[in-house]
Design a protein around this motif. Structure first.
Motif, PDB file in Angstrom:
ATOM      1  N   ALA A  74       0.860  -1.191   0.000  1.00  0.00           N
ATOM      2  CA  ALA A  74       0.000   0.000   0.000  1.00  0.00           C
ATOM      3  C   ALA A  74       0.888   1.230   0.000  1.00  0.00           C
TER       4      ALA A  74
ATOM      5  N   SER B  42      -3.095   2.429  -4.003  1.00  0.00           N
ATOM      6  CA  SER B  42      -3.490   1.292  -3.177  1.00  0.00           C
ATOM      7  C   SER B  42      -4.719   0.593  -3.750  1.00  0.00           C
TER       8      SER B  42
ATOM      9  N   ASN C  31      -5.019  -3.424  -5.034  1.00  0.00           N
ATOM     10  CA  ASN C  31      -6.041  -4.362  -4.534  1.00  0.00           C
ATOM     11  C   ASN C  31      -6.920  -4.897  -5.651  1.00  0.00           C
TER      12      ASN C  31
ATOM     13  N   LYS D 285      -9.113   2.260   2.269  1.00  0.00           N
ATOM     14  CA  LYS D 285      -9.103   0.978   2.981  1.00  0.00           C
ATOM     15  C   LYS D 285     -10.523   0.413   3.084  1.00  0.00           C
TER      16      LYS D 285
END
Ligand code: NAD
Ligand code: GDD
Length: 318
Positions: free
Chosen positions: A73, A94, A98, A153
């Motif tokens: 990240a 990030s 993912n 996140k």
């Protein structure tokens, strides 16, 4: 022989995880933009590459790994994530990592993937009182993280959970609460409060002064790296599939953290409170869920980890 892929293996938590998995007898591939800065990797195979590139992700997920750990990240401590100047990079970089990793792992039929989320997903409105923050897992919604880092996140948690629901992948998600220990950032602008305090204390002459961002009354909890790894491994290999906190519930003020550092170093220093990026006013890990579902909780006091970390940082400072 069991196999594991560690993304972000050049970073703090990833480089420690590679060692732990090697100790357990795994064949380990690490991937990162860089090698670990402070020690040698012990990975069987270490790929230098950019996980924002889908081709690289396809290349590294060339087999059905038993376990995949996704730590990569664009991140750092308050001085990096809460200034606002890196928001676009943090969110883009990030999220891209993912999206790529989930897609290739699904296509390669990787069954189980661990994702490192953060306590930064919790709503700011529950972290205004430094003495009574609420970071229970089910308090995440209605969402109101105080940083774009936290929003990314939370978004990524949701993609992982969607792949679990729709595509049969097993995902394990931990919301980390401020990990510390040797072999992590301590002076590159990405360091978190413990490393920053150690650096300042180690560099100040006895009787001198250290600077602390804010009034020092903001609260946090800090978990030593070995305990973090124990929690991650236990979660990854468990049947529990919801997001859980991994952190310490030994909450301290930042002033108390600084005082502990001075005590350990045997120095008396004045604390000068200055403006700086602050993040939330109070935060503590709520460990009820992980204790109930996995029987895990930190086993050692904060001070013990701080002593080990101070020895390492003092040696770096020289
Ligand atoms: P770190 O910055 O030390 O490690 C992250 C690694 O990811 C770095 O080595 C970096 O080079 C690598 N990386 C970044 N972009 C990449 C890319 N495009 N391709 C390949 N590698 C890339 O951070 P850490 O402290 O080890 O944290 C690991 C994970 O845990 C991160 O996802 C972080 O957000 C999460 N987390 C950590 C903490 C903490 O206290 N350390 C708290 C909450 C969440
Ligand atoms: N980094 C740092 N450096 N923080 C300081 C300093 C200093 O010199 N002096 C005081 N602080 C204060 C910060 O202002 C903040 O209020 C508190 O110490 C904790 O700062 P950090 O440890 O940098 O970050 P955090 O706890 O707010 O957030 C970190 O932990 C999250 C998980 O709990 C970040 O690393 C996030 O990225 C992470 O997700």
């Amino acid at each position: 022989m069991k196999t594991a892929l560690v993304c972000g293996a050049g970073g703090f938590i990833g480089s420690h995880m590679v060692r732990r998995l090697k100790d357990e007898g795994y064949w380990v591939r690490g991937v990162d933009l860089k090698f670990p800065e402070f020690w040698e990797t012990v990975a069987d195979d270490f790929v230098i590459g950019d996980l924002r590139e889908q081709d690289l992700c396809r290349r590294i997920v060339d087999r059905r790994f038993d376990e995949v750990y996704q730590f990569a990240a664009d991140m750092g401590g308050a001085g990096y994530v809460f200034t606002g100047v890196h928001d676009a990079d943090i969110m883009h970089n990030s999220a891209q990592i993912n999206l790529n990793m989930l897609d290739v792992c699904h296509k390669r039929n990787v069954k189980r993937i661990f994702y490192s989320s953060s306590a930064c997903i919790y709503p700011e409105y529950n972290q205004l009182d430094p003495d009574n923050p609420n970071c229970a897992e089910d308090s995440a919604y209605p969402a109101q993280p105080d940083s774009e880092y936290g929003w990314e996140k939370l978004f990524s948690e949701r993609i992982y959970l969607a792949y679990q629901r729709n595509k049969g992948m097993e995902v394990r998600i931990a919301r980390f609460h401020n990990m510390f220990g040797p072999y992590g950032s301590w002076k590159d602008g990405k360091e978190k409060a413990p490393a920053a305090m150690w650096r300042k204390v180690a560099m100040a002459p006895d009787g001198g002064e250290i600077e602390i961002w804010g009034d020092g009354k903001q609260t946090r909890s800090f978990l030593y790296i070995d305990e973090c790894l124990d929690g991650v491994l236990r979660l990854t290999r468990s049947d529990w599939s919801g997001p859980v906190n991994i952190g310490s519930d030994e909450m301290v003020t930042i002033d108390q953290l600084a005082d502990m550092a001075m005590e350990i170093a045997g120095k008396k220093l004045a604390k000068k409170h200055i403006d700086g990026p602050l993040g939330v006013r109070g935060r503590n890990s709520d460990n009820r869920l992980i204790q109930e579902k996995l029987g895990w909780r930190p086993s050692r006091p904060l001070r013990e980890g701080l002593e080990k970390t101070y020895r390492w940082i003092a040696a770096q400072v020289g």
